[in-house]
Design a protein around this motif. Sequence first.
Motif, PDB file in Angstrom:
ATOM      1  N   TRP A 256     -13.181 -17.937 128.807  1.00 41.86           N
ATOM      2  CA  TRP A 256     -12.867 -18.207 127.408  1.00 41.86           C
ATOM      3  C   TRP A 256     -14.153 -18.155 126.582  1.00 41.86           C
ATOM      4  O   TRP A 256     -15.246 -18.311 127.112  1.00 41.86           O
ATOM      5  CB  TRP A 256     -12.243 -19.597 127.264  1.00 41.86           C
ATOM      6  N   ALA A 257     -13.988 -18.022 125.283  1.00 42.76           N
ATOM      7  CA  ALA A 257     -15.144 -18.037 124.386  1.00 42.76           C
ATOM      8  C   ALA A 257     -15.852 -19.381 124.477  1.00 42.76           C
ATOM      9  O   ALA A 257     -15.206 -20.427 124.613  1.00 42.76           O
ATOM     10  CB  ALA A 257     -14.706 -17.773 122.948  1.00 42.76           C
ATOM     11  N   THR A 258     -17.153 -19.352 124.431  1.00 46.59           N
ATOM     12  CA  THR A 258     -17.966 -20.568 124.542  1.00 46.59           C
ATOM     13  C   THR A 258     -17.546 -21.610 123.513  1.00 46.59           C
ATOM     14  O   THR A 258     -17.558 -22.805 123.795  1.00 46.59           O
ATOM     15  CB  THR A 258     -19.460 -20.223 124.363  1.00 46.59           C
ATOM     16  N   ARG A 259     -17.133 -21.182 122.354  1.00 43.40           N
ATOM     17  CA  ARG A 259     -16.777 -22.110 121.274  1.00 43.40           C
ATOM     18  C   ARG A 259     -15.406 -22.778 121.482  1.00 43.40           C
ATOM     19  O   ARG A 259     -15.071 -23.747 120.817  1.00 43.40           O
ATOM     20  CB  ARG A 259     -16.801 -21.394 119.929  1.00 43.40           C
ATOM     21  N   ASP A 260     -14.588 -22.249 122.407  1.00 42.40           N
ATOM     22  CA  ASP A 260     -13.250 -22.799 122.615  1.00 42.40           C
ATOM     23  C   ASP A 260     -13.320 -24.208 123.210  1.00 42.40           C
ATOM     24  O   ASP A 260     -14.067 -24.464 124.151  1.00 42.40           O
ATOM     25  CB  ASP A 260     -12.424 -21.890 123.536  1.00 42.40           C
ATOM     26  N   LYS A 261     -12.542 -25.092 122.647  1.00 36.56           N
ATOM     27  CA  LYS A 261     -12.498 -26.482 123.104  1.00 36.56           C
ATOM     28  C   LYS A 261     -11.486 -26.647 124.225  1.00 36.56           C
ATOM     29  O   LYS A 261     -10.562 -25.853 124.377  1.00 36.56           O
ATOM     30  CB  LYS A 261     -12.148 -27.419 121.935  1.00 36.56           C
TER      31      LYS A 261
ATOM     32  N   LYS B 167      -7.710 -26.400 123.435  1.00 38.73           N
ATOM     33  CA  LYS B 167      -7.216 -25.038 123.206  1.00 38.73           C
ATOM     34  C   LYS B 167      -6.956 -24.341 124.542  1.00 38.73           C
ATOM     35  O   LYS B 167      -5.920 -23.703 124.726  1.00 38.73           O
ATOM     36  CB  LYS B 167      -8.218 -24.233 122.387  1.00 38.73           C
ATOM     37  N   VAL B 168      -7.875 -24.478 125.471  1.00 39.90           N
ATOM     38  CA  VAL B 168      -7.704 -23.864 126.779  1.00 39.90           C
ATOM     39  C   VAL B 168      -6.490 -24.473 127.485  1.00 39.90           C
ATOM     40  O   VAL B 168      -5.653 -23.758 128.033  1.00 39.90           O
ATOM     41  CB  VAL B 168      -8.981 -24.021 127.634  1.00 39.90           C
TER      42      VAL B 168
ATOM     43  N   LYS C  95     -14.051 -27.241 132.434  1.00 37.77           N
ATOM     44  CA  LYS C  95     -15.028 -26.228 132.037  1.00 37.77           C
ATOM     45  C   LYS C  95     -16.057 -26.107 133.147  1.00 37.77           C
ATOM     46  O   LYS C  95     -16.640 -27.109 133.571  1.00 37.77           O
ATOM     47  CB  LYS C  95     -15.695 -26.653 130.727  1.00 37.77           C
TER      48      LYS C  95
ATOM     49  N   GLN D 101     -19.055 -16.033 126.828  1.00 37.56           N
ATOM     50  CA  GLN D 101     -17.887 -16.603 127.491  1.00 37.56           C
ATOM     51  C   GLN D 101     -18.299 -17.614 128.559  1.00 37.56           C
ATOM     52  O   GLN D 101     -19.388 -17.539 129.110  1.00 37.56           O
ATOM     53  CB  GLN D 101     -17.039 -15.508 128.134  1.00 37.56           C
TER      54      GLN D 101
END
Length: 108
Positions: free
Chosen positions: A17-22, A25-26, A54, A66
């Motif tokens: 996932w994108a690094t910014r995704d919390k 959200k995942v 994570k 990512q």
Amino acid sequence: MVSVDGKLAVVTSLDWWATRDKIYKVASAYAHVEPEIESNRGDLLYSRSGGVAKGTGCKDPEFPEQVMFTAVQVYTPDFDDGPAVKRLLEDYTKAVEGSRFCTRSADN
């Protein structure tokens, strides 16, 4: 995937996932993860039905923006042990972090 008596019981997976995704959200991407308890660091979320964590130290050289997340989904309706889900998720994540899957490349 783990089946018991011919019925799906547990599914583990990993995704990038994108690094910014919390974490929330995942978690929302997994049907059997009902967020109840989040770690103080925001890197682990779990309940009796599953969880998401994570990964740390996992890199994809082609997509440095990512990060890897692991997931555990419990499909057994009468299972009610959030702490067991947390332990399984932590152990699974640690195992993935020590494996070839931690660094995604064309060879994997």
